[in-house]
Design an enzyme around this catalytic site. Sequence first.
Site, mmCIF file in Angstrom:
data_model
loop_
_atom_site.group_PDB
_atom_site.id
_atom_site.type_symbol
_atom_site.label_atom_id
_atom_site.label_comp_id
_atom_site.label_asym_id
_atom_site.label_seq_id
_atom_site.Cartn_x
_atom_site.Cartn_y
_atom_site.Cartn_z
ATOM 1 N N ASP A 247 8.386 -6.941 -6.515
ATOM 2 C CA ASP A 247 7.684 -6.066 -5.582
ATOM 3 C C ASP A 247 6.821 -5.057 -6.352
ATOM 4 O O ASP A 247 7.247 -4.511 -7.369
ATOM 5 C CB ASP A 247 8.736 -5.317 -4.752
ATOM 6 C CG ASP A 247 8.124 -4.462 -3.659
ATOM 7 O OD1 ASP A 247 7.382 -5.017 -2.835
ATOM 8 O OD2 ASP A 247 8.388 -3.239 -3.644
ATOM 9 N N GLU A 283 3.924 -9.298 -7.035
ATOM 10 C CA GLU A 283 3.026 -8.796 -5.994
ATOM 11 C C GLU A 283 2.115 -7.737 -6.592
ATOM 12 O O GLU A 283 2.537 -6.615 -6.830
ATOM 13 C CB GLU A 283 3.828 -8.179 -4.839
ATOM 14 C CG GLU A 283 2.930 -7.632 -3.745
ATOM 15 C CD GLU A 283 3.482 -6.383 -3.047
ATOM 16 O OE1 GLU A 283 2.959 -6.036 -1.988
ATOM 17 O OE2 GLU A 283 4.408 -5.757 -3.575
#
Length: 548
Positions: A247, A283
Amino acid sequence: MNRKKLFSIIAVLLLLVVSGAAVLVLFTKRNQNSAPVSAVQMFSFNSGLEHEKRDDAYRTTYQIFVYSFCDSNGDGIGDLNGIRSKLDYIQDLGFDEIWLTPVHPSPTYHKYDVTDYYGIDPEFGSLEDYDLLLKECHERGIRVLMDLVVNHTAYAHEWFQKASDYLHELPSDWEPDPSYCPYFDYYQFSREPKDGYAPLQDTNWYYEARFWSGMPDLNLDSPVVREEIQKIASFWFGRGVDGFRLDAVTSYHTGDPEANVGFMKWFCQTCRTLKPDCYIVGEAWTDRNAIAKLYESGIDSLFDFPFAGNDGIIRNTISHSVKASDFVNVMISLDEQYRSSNPGYIDAPFYTNHDIARSAGYYALDEGPETKMAYGLSLLMSGNSFVYYGEEIGMKGSGKDENKRAPMYWSDSPDDSDLCAGPPDMDQVKMKFPSVADQMTDDLSILNWFREVISVRNAFPVIARGSIEASNISTDTVAAFYKVDPEERNVLIIINLGDEETSCDLSSEADGYSMVAVLNTSEEWITLEEKTLTLPGHSIAVFAEDLS
Ligand code: CA
């Protein structure tokens, strides 16, 4: 008429009746034994395709927002056992990897602020449930990616609480001593207010919290924090996790790409020491140049954001503000750019995710074909292709984040116990296309399109693994390109993105290739006569090298 002649006529008539009946019996029998023939060409034309499996990281991945996918125990919250009950559904669509949004204990419904990296949030189930899900996925050849959020923890994480307690007790004129409280080093504290920092209540300290004050940023340069992260990765690899989705990697060291490359490089090397065939995807919600920079870390994949969302390349190609031929050129140029940073990179194309408005809302007048063609482009791209749950039925959801994470629309039945209640504060999201149950029985549904596109992707491994070469067939509305890999059977993909039928002259292309698959969005058939390919509006033909 003499008797003999009359007798012959009767005999012939009898024979005709008997043979007619036999034909009728045979005909009825055949139709009882097979499904009724669909008027949609792809179902008969592609019926011989089989999944050519490869034991590598080039997958077709289904992203599951756990809270909203499938509820197994009647509390309205999606859970791990719910996901396990839908593995037939996921596998039937052709997916061979799943990425679950975070499953660790957390005070929020989305769970991107973790309080315990070694546990499973009780709303979602138990460690035993997770182990069982892993086991059943692996038995089906489905890999499982864990969402790992290490840019920050929850405010309520024990590490932050201990650091906070220490600073509350520390006399204001004393310097902190990490040997007394090691957790002070786990985060970024400052006595000065800074950009991206939040005040620590009842102290004169500030802490870095890039997203919001409930998510304090970890100090990823700290050797003790890296040791903790290594322990977490080792724990989950030990349980059978196949890889991680990282993330918010651009926020690891905000504004310092070099430092981000450094941390990701360390993380990937650490993971490969623990599990040599693991897969890591990051990401980085940013532009192509910044993504290319981060590939220097040696990470397997970074989500290909330039193609995604309402302002991305796929959307602009579908609405014809990017020419179909330029779509091919951009794929080639991005591939070259990423490859120059990491020759072993695996592209990670996707169209939407839990942070991006759902794609069915991009085309107000679309009755299906544009949504289908967008996923035709995305799923025929090279790499590991990701699909956000619900996109396969054209679910809607935009505006606030909760709306993008609406309950999976399994059916219209209020008695359907699989249905979730959805995130707190979600608006009522009005769906445009029917539920899973209704789309199953409609040959021209978005759902059946997805299954067919993925079956083509799976039947020709070069589609995911090959490098892309332009074909001269491309026009403003036709995207044509080869996928080439010396180890695989090469293909030529021809996509008509226009509304109207078009003809392609193949006399200078596809020599030694045959048409092996078709993808239709209507009952109009794709035809090939000599070297002329006729594609109805919004349809795709796939050619493959003839097998010698
Ligand atoms: Ca539940």
